[in-house]
Design a protein around this motif. Structure first.
Motif, PDB file in Angstrom:
ATOM      1  N   ARG B  51       0.860  -1.184   0.000  1.00 47.35           N
ATOM      2  CA  ARG B  51       0.000   0.000   0.000  1.00 47.35           C
ATOM      3  C   ARG B  51       0.897   1.235   0.000  1.00 47.35           C
ATOM      4  NH1 ARG B  51      -2.618  -3.410   3.830  1.00 47.35           N
ATOM      5  NH2 ARG B  51      -4.756  -3.897   3.232  1.00 47.35           N
ATOM      6  N   ILE B  54       1.689   6.776   3.895  1.00 44.16           N
ATOM      7  CA  ILE B  54       1.080   8.066   4.215  1.00 44.16           C
ATOM      8  C   ILE B  54       1.842   8.686   5.366  1.00 44.16           C
ATOM      9  CG2 ILE B  54      -0.984   9.251   5.048  1.00 44.16           C
ATOM     10  CD1 ILE B  54      -2.666   7.244   3.593  1.00 44.16           C
ATOM     11  N   ASP B 111       2.697  -1.742   8.258  1.00 48.76           N
ATOM     12  CA  ASP B 111       1.345  -1.245   8.007  1.00 48.76           C
ATOM     13  C   ASP B 111       1.076   0.134   8.584  1.00 48.76           C
ATOM     14  OD1 ASP B 111       0.537  -3.299   6.514  1.00 48.76           O
ATOM     15  OD2 ASP B 111      -0.642  -4.321   8.069  1.00 48.76           O
ATOM     16  N   LEU B 112       1.899   0.580   9.524  1.00 50.27           N
ATOM     17  CA  LEU B 112       1.623   1.884  10.117  1.00 50.27           C
ATOM     18  C   LEU B 112       1.884   3.002   9.106  1.00 50.27           C
ATOM     19  CD1 LEU B 112       2.885   1.562  13.792  1.00 50.27           C
ATOM     20  CD2 LEU B 112       0.574   1.401  12.904  1.00 50.27           C
ATOM     21  N   HIS B 114       2.558   2.130   5.543  1.00 55.00           N
ATOM     22  CA  HIS B 114       1.956   1.633   4.290  1.00 55.00           C
ATOM     23  C   HIS B 114       0.496   1.286   4.530  1.00 55.00           C
ATOM     24  CE1 HIS B 114       5.601   1.503   1.798  1.00 55.00           C
ATOM     25  NE2 HIS B 114       6.232   1.238   2.926  1.00 55.00           N
ATOM     26  N   SER B 115      -0.286   2.344   4.741  1.00 53.50           N
ATOM     27  CA  SER B 115      -1.688   2.143   5.095  1.00 53.50           C
ATOM     28  C   SER B 115      -2.631   2.837   4.128  1.00 53.50           C
ATOM     29  CB  SER B 115      -1.935   2.658   6.510  1.00 53.50           C
ATOM     30  OG  SER B 115      -1.561   4.023   6.596  1.00 53.50           O
ATOM     31  N   GLY B 116      -2.089   3.329   3.002  1.00 53.09           N
ATOM     32  CA  GLY B 116      -2.917   4.053   2.040  1.00 53.09           C
ATOM     33  C   GLY B 116      -3.749   3.115   1.186  1.00 53.09           C
ATOM     34  N   LYS B 117      -4.799   3.681   0.590  1.00 54.38           N
ATOM     35  CA  LYS B 117      -5.572   2.893  -0.364  1.00 54.38           C
ATOM     36  C   LYS B 117      -4.693   2.601  -1.574  1.00 54.38           C
ATOM     37  CE  LYS B 117     -10.269   4.356   0.634  1.00 54.38           C
ATOM     38  NZ  LYS B 117     -11.346   5.295   0.283  1.00 54.38           N
TER      39      LYS B 117
END
Lengths: 219, 143
Positions: B51, B54, B111-112, B114-117
């Motif tokens: 992902r 952000i 994931d913290l 790489h959490s974007g759509k």
């Protein structure tokens, strides 16, 4: 030539819209059952659904849609585990002074009031900035008040090298600045309109009343 | 009763079209709701099957002044302009100067960031320029 067609079409559409306004009103009168007028005891604006076309301030973002938690903010993937672990902005902003634009936090005031205490150094929590208290007045054309640029508030956050000399040449009269450039993300627009308050807050910069008659005293 | 004159009908048709145009213009970027100043970085993430990352400016500016990242760590004032890779981060550059398990949590927490759509283009979210123009790479790759 073909590029102009959309503009022309839009103009025609706009003309049609204005021309047909009475017709729409007539429609409304003719079929009262189709769209009943807003009920007298309408719900408070806070919970206005997005589908309500007669919503007050239709094009503004309603208060309940500002500072949304990551899972609802439109760019975070709600399916990601990380998204759920992130801090919702509002929980951080509760104690900070508010403003009318950007993410609605007055960051400069937050720093002045010591509501936040961001580090000046990556690891040294006691390092303090070298604050320079120097106002630059830029006379502007037209009737807008002149711009006062305060080094003080900027050097609280930034290093000289962040702006000088790449963005602003540190010399009087050497920098051509226009609102167009700022809107396009140049000069002040490198930060203002991205992370610092946007250009909608005219009077925060254009804050010095012009002396004497205003007409044609541009730089 | 007379029939509705053709002029009115044409007008109504054009009005409907205008509404359609306006609606499309207004609703296309309606996804733009995130926090002012959030940076989406999607230089390599999509291509690598991750992902997009952000970066929340608001969170970091509560803890650090602009100078720390933008002068000391060398972050350019440009979304996606820093060519950040995981290799550089693990090497202690850019995010890795703090996200190393000492100043802040380290890179295992994929994931913290790489959490974007998926497929969200690189951008400064809610920026003025984004409201004025279509973001670079909208609906496609960055370049």
């Amino acid at each position: 030539m073909t590029r102009r067609i959309p503009t022309l079409l839009l103009t025609v559409f706009a003309a049609a819209l204005f021309g047909s306004a009475p017709a729409i009103a007539q429609d409304a009168k003719g079929k009262p059952a189709a769209t009943p007028a807003a009920p007298p005891a309408a719900a408070p604006a806070a919970a206005a659904p997005a589908t309500d076309v007669n919503r007050f301030n239709r094009l503004l973002k309603p208060a309940n849609q500002r500072n949304l938690p990551p899972s609802q903010d439109g760019i975070h993937d709600p399916a990601s585990e990380g998204t759920a672990a992130l801090m919702p902005p509002l929980s951080a902003f509760e104690t900070l002074p508010r403003s009318n634009a950007g993410n609605r936090v007055n960051w400069v005031k937050a720093l002045e009031d010591r509501a936040i205490n961001p580090r000046w150094d990556r690891v040294d929590a006691n390092a303090v900035p070298v604050v320079m208290d120097l106002n630059i007045v830029r006379e502007v054309k037209g009737s807008m008040p002149d711009v006062v640029y305060p080094h003080k508030q900027h050097t609280e956050w930034l290093d000289c090298s962040n702006c000088h000399p790449a963005i602003f040449i540190p010399q009087k009269g050497a920098n051509q600045i226009s609102m167009a450039a700022i809107l396009l993300g140049q000069k002040c627009g490198v930060c203002h309109g991205k992370v610092a308050f946007p250009v909608s807050e005219c009077r925060l910069c254009h804050s010095k009343k012009k002396d004497g008659p205003v007409a044609r005293t541009g730089q | 009763m007379k029939q509705v004159p053709w002029v009115t009908r044409v007008r109504r048709g054009l009005t409907a079209l205008l509404f359609a145009v306006v609606a499309i213009t207004l609703w296309t970027p309606s996804d733009s709701r995130a926090e002012y100043g959030d940076i989406v970085i999607n230089n390599y993430a999509d291509a690598a099957g991750m992902r997009p990352a952000i970066f929340p400016h608001w969170f970091h500016r509560i803890r650090f002044r602009c100078k720390v990242c933008h002068a000391d760590l060398g972050f350019q004032f440009k979304a996606g302009g820093n060519e950040i890779t995981m290799l550089k981060i693990i090497d202690g550059q850019f995010c890795g100067a703090c996200h190393n398990g000492e100043v802040a949590w380290s890179v295992e927490n994929c994931d913290l960031c790489h959490s974007g759509k998926p497929n969200t283009p690189t951008q400064v979210h809610e920026s003025t320029i984004q409201k004025l123009a279509v973001p670079v790479g909208q609906g496609g790759s960055k370049k």
